[in-house]
Design an enzyme around this catalytic site. Structure first.
Site, PDB file in Angstrom:
ATOM      1  N   CYS A 154       0.831  -1.205   0.000  1.00 47.74           N
ATOM      2  CA  CYS A 154       0.000   0.000   0.000  1.00 47.74           C
ATOM      3  C   CYS A 154       0.863   1.251   0.000  1.00 47.74           C
ATOM      4  CB  CYS A 154      -0.875   0.049   1.252  1.00 47.74           C
ATOM      5  SG  CYS A 154      -1.679  -1.484   1.690  1.00 47.74           S
TER       6      CYS A 154
ATOM      7  N   ARG B 248      -4.675   0.971  -1.007  1.00 48.90           N
ATOM      8  CA  ARG B 248      -4.397  -0.458  -0.912  1.00 48.90           C
ATOM      9  C   ARG B 248      -4.205  -1.115  -2.271  1.00 48.90           C
ATOM     10  NH1 ARG B 248      -8.243  -5.490   0.685  1.00 48.90           N
ATOM     11  NH2 ARG B 248      -6.602  -6.982   1.206  1.00 48.90           N
TER      12      ARG B 248
ATOM     13  N   ILE C 197      -3.483  -7.844  -2.091  1.00 47.56           N
ATOM     14  CA  ILE C 197      -2.710  -9.043  -2.429  1.00 47.56           C
ATOM     15  C   ILE C 197      -3.188 -10.241  -1.616  1.00 47.56           C
ATOM     16  CG2 ILE C 197      -0.411 -10.070  -2.512  1.00 47.56           C
ATOM     17  CD1 ILE C 197      -0.709  -7.756  -4.453  1.00 47.56           C
TER      18      ILE C 197
ATOM     19  N   GLY D 152       3.230  -3.285   2.962  1.00 44.73           N
ATOM     20  CA  GLY D 152       4.139  -4.422   2.905  1.00 44.73           C
ATOM     21  C   GLY D 152       3.421  -5.740   3.109  1.00 44.73           C
ATOM     22  N   GLU D 153       4.195  -6.763   3.428  1.00 45.27           N
ATOM     23  CA  GLU D 153       3.652  -8.103   3.664  1.00 45.27           C
ATOM     24  C   GLU D 153       4.378  -8.755   4.844  1.00 45.27           C
ATOM     25  OE1 GLU D 153       1.089  -9.085   2.110  1.00 45.27           O
ATOM     26  OE2 GLU D 153       1.065  -8.043   0.178  1.00 45.27           O
TER      27      GLU D 153
ATOM     28  N   ASP E 133      -2.783 -10.422   6.690  1.00 49.10           N
ATOM     29  CA  ASP E 133      -1.552 -10.495   7.466  1.00 49.10           C
ATOM     30  C   ASP E 133      -1.396  -9.314   8.417  1.00 49.10           C
ATOM     31  OD1 ASP E 133      -1.318  -9.005   5.044  1.00 49.10           O
ATOM     32  OD2 ASP E 133       0.850  -8.957   5.267  1.00 49.10           O
TER      33      ASP E 133
ATOM     34  N   VAL F 146      14.261  -7.887 -19.311  1.00 51.73           N
ATOM     35  CA  VAL F 146      14.467  -6.677 -20.103  1.00 51.73           C
ATOM     36  C   VAL F 146      15.870  -6.727 -20.693  1.00 51.73           C
ATOM     37  CG1 VAL F 146      15.306  -5.346 -18.117  1.00 51.73           C
ATOM     38  CG2 VAL F 146      14.337  -4.150 -20.073  1.00 51.73           C
TER      39      VAL F 146
END
Length: 632
Positions: free
Chosen positions: A2, A49, A52, A75-76, A99, A288
């Site tokens: 987020c 947000r 995920i 984050g996560e 989470d 790339v």
């Protein structure tokens, strides 16, 4: 993942909700899925947000059962399922499957020490209504950013500086010392920023602030190289595979499609392979490349993609900086001149069309001594070169001719850089090998105004880090420096902004703090074997896992053919920016001396490509954030 922002008013006044909503709106790219707000009498939280995990009930801000603890998090938390089970045994009740709610209940159990239980990337703000205190926290490695500003009896904070600027009635004063840092290192190191009144919360740190405006910043974690394990080489190899496999598996938890960046280097190839082992479906990989073959890694990426049977997508980057660079300058908020931000943006842009989460190989070089400067430092330590004056080595470096054959040219360029640092003490050598504009070169182009107002020696940034390193071995000291400077301030900033600009979540198994703690406890000569075999133990651990062509290939940075572009395709663009009246009137540089450097580059007599790029970025930053003539 987020964008977060907030306000704490110490003057017992209510929060200006419209201004907070403006702060939140400018972070839309970080979280286009939804927004959320929380308002207390003197506290306001806002968030955008990118959904995920827990797409249905994971709305933020999140609170505890009594609604006395509130949080917004960017984050996560990868170990949240394990933590949730433990908290439920202790009778904590959850109302979401996200989470982030785990942090709230951990805080109820352990206070701010809850951060020690988290395994992930995060920057969060937590408001405790009972004790009237705000906590701002960043993850151990510094993957997720958080900025703050004290102004007019308020604390403002946000994931990006542009969000704070939305609240302020006037643009803060420019920090000239930050410009000096930027030209030296191509980034501005924490805690300072380009603005005098805005600061960056350091990695692995938290701030606690009360309602009187009293605050304290404390570091809660640091990697320590001094304590070595009594472990065999074979057992260490096994442990590395075990930790990396677990770190990758944890980062596959997602309720949306997931893929991976694939450069064809050791690190990203290992991650793609581990993903292939742990996913039911084919891994989607994205690479790339460039038309200039010396800079393109697509050949190696294809080998890995074929080996692991991935669904592979490629993109070729061309020198259209005129279009993309001003936009990137806006996204990065501050002057930032790592040229690989351009391919990072493009690969993120393409990846986002297929998936919402992408794993990468960031952190492998810092964990396993992957950079050329580790070899250079080891070689330089074998003889007391500093007994001779540094001018001798500079003179020797100037005797090396400039050749146009690319392979030889690159080798000679590295050798020149190696020579110029030999006459200095060990800590200063590290600076010389890092810096882009040396102090001497900056003083050559600086105006009298800059010389009078910038009195610092920015070399001390790395030198001081060297001396306070929790390490005894010279290679461990260099690793410590990279983990605390170049990694969080350059590489992670680059990837956070490049991915978030495209509403893409980037996850990095090599950045797992458990891996950092383990690799710090094994001998440095297992990572840098015989002083020149970089990433030795990592390659040995995965030598039967990766294709032989990948294991044997040399290190190649994720860079651009910037020097070539600037004197060929982009020559007129360089003149339009750096020879302009606007640039001259900034009063920061001696115009004729800047033009001298640029013309030396155009003629091929000297290579100032990266320095010219930095000057262009700086001028564009002024036009975007100060002149406000370029808007997005």
């Amino acid at each position: 993942m987020c964008g977060i922002c907030g306000i704490v008013n110490f003057n017992t006044l209510s929060i200006d909700q419209q201004k907070l909503k403006k702060m939140c709106a400018v972070l839309f790219h970080r979280g286009p899925d939804e927004e959320g707000f929380y308002f207390d009498s003197q506290v306001g939280f806002g968030m955008r947000r990118l959904a995920i995990i827990d797409l249905i009930t994971g709305h933020q801000p999140i609170h505890n059962e009594e609604q006395t603890v509130w949080i917004i998090c960017n984050g996560e938390i990868y170990n949240f399922l394990e933590l949730r089970k433990e908290l439920e045994i202790k009778h904590h009740k959850f109302y979401t499957n996200t989470d982030v709610e785990v942090i709230v209940h951990l805080y109820e159990e352990y206070g701010i020490n809850c951060v020690n239980y988290l395994r992930g990337m995060f920057a969060f703000a937590l408001w405790d209504k009972k004790i009237k205190k705000l906590f701002l926290v960043r993850d151990r490695i510094g993957k997720k950013p958080l900025f703050y500003c004290f102004r007019n009896g308020m604390l403002l904070f946000a994931s990006e500086i542009k969000s704070i600027l939305e609240y302020l009635d006037s643009t803060p004063e420019i920090n000239l010392n930050a410009i000096d840092y930027f030209l030296t290192y191509q980034y501005i190191p924490q805690p300072i920023t380009i603005f005098k009144d805005i600061y960056k919360l350091p990695a692995a740190s938290y701030m606690v602030c009360d309602m009187k405006g009293n605050y304290q910043i404390k570091k809660y974690w640091e990697v320590d190289f001094r304590k070595k394990l009594n472990i065999s080489f074979e057992d260490a190899k096994y442990k590395i595979k075990q930790i990396l496999t677990e770190a990758t598996r944890l980062r596959l938890i997602s309720d949306v499609p997931i893929g991976a960046f694939l450069s064809g280097g050791h690190d990203s190839s290992i991650i793609v392979g581990l993903m292939a082992e742990n996913l039911q479906q084919k891994v989607k990989t994205f690479s790339v490349g460039f038309k200039e073959q010396n800079f393109s890694e697509l050949r190696y990426a294809r080998i890995v993609a074929k080996h692991f049977g991935t669904e592979h997508t490629e993109i070729i980057v061309e020198p259209n900086m005129v279009e993309i660079l001003p936009k990137l300058v806006w996204f990065y908020d501050q002057p930032f001149a790592d040229t690989s931000m351009i391919p990072s943006y493009y690969v993120s842009n393409v990846t986002r069309k297929y998936v919402k989460v992408a794993l990468n190989g960031d952190g492998g070089d810092e964990n396993f001594c992957g950079y050329l400067r580790y070899q250079a430092m080891k070689l330089a330590s074998l003889f007391p070169f500093e007994v001779f004056d540094s001018s001798l080595y500079v003179t020797l470096s100037k005797l090396i001719p400039n050749l146009k054959v690319s392979f030889i040219k690159n080798k000679l360029r590295y050798f020149k850089r190696f020579l110029t640092a030999l006459g200095y003490p060990t800590p200063t050598r590290q600076v010389i090998w890092h810096c882009f504009f040396t102090n001497e070169l900056k003083n050559f182009i600086y105006s009298r105004y800059m010389k009078e107002n910038v009195k610092q020696n920015v070399y001390n940034y790395l030198i001081d880090t060297y001396y306070k390193a929790k390490a005894y071995d010279i290679i461990d000291k260099i690793s410590y420096i990279d983990i605390n400077t170049y990694l969080p301030e350059d590489l992670l900033v680059k990837m956070d902004i490049a991915s978030m600009a495209n509403s893409l979540e980037a996850r990095s198994p090599f950045l797992d703090h458990v891996l950092f703690e383990f690799t710090a406890q094994i001998p440095s000569n297992w990572k840098l074997k015989y002083g020149f075999k970089t990433k030795y133990i990592l390659k040995e651990a995965f030598k039967n896992f990766l294709p032989k062509e990948i294991i044997k290939r040399p290190k190649q940075g994720f860079g651009l053919p910037i020097s070539k572009w600037l004197k060929e395709d982009l020559k007129e663009y360089v003149k339009d920016i750096l020879f302009s009246e606007k640039f001259a009137k900034r009063g920061l540089f001696e115009q004729k001396k800047v033009e001298f450097l640029v013309n030396r580059h155009f003629s091929g007599k000297e290579d100032h490509g990266y320095r010219i790029f930095a000057l262009i970025v700086l001028e564009l930053w002024f036009r975007v954030y100060i002149d406000k003539e370029i808007k997005f």
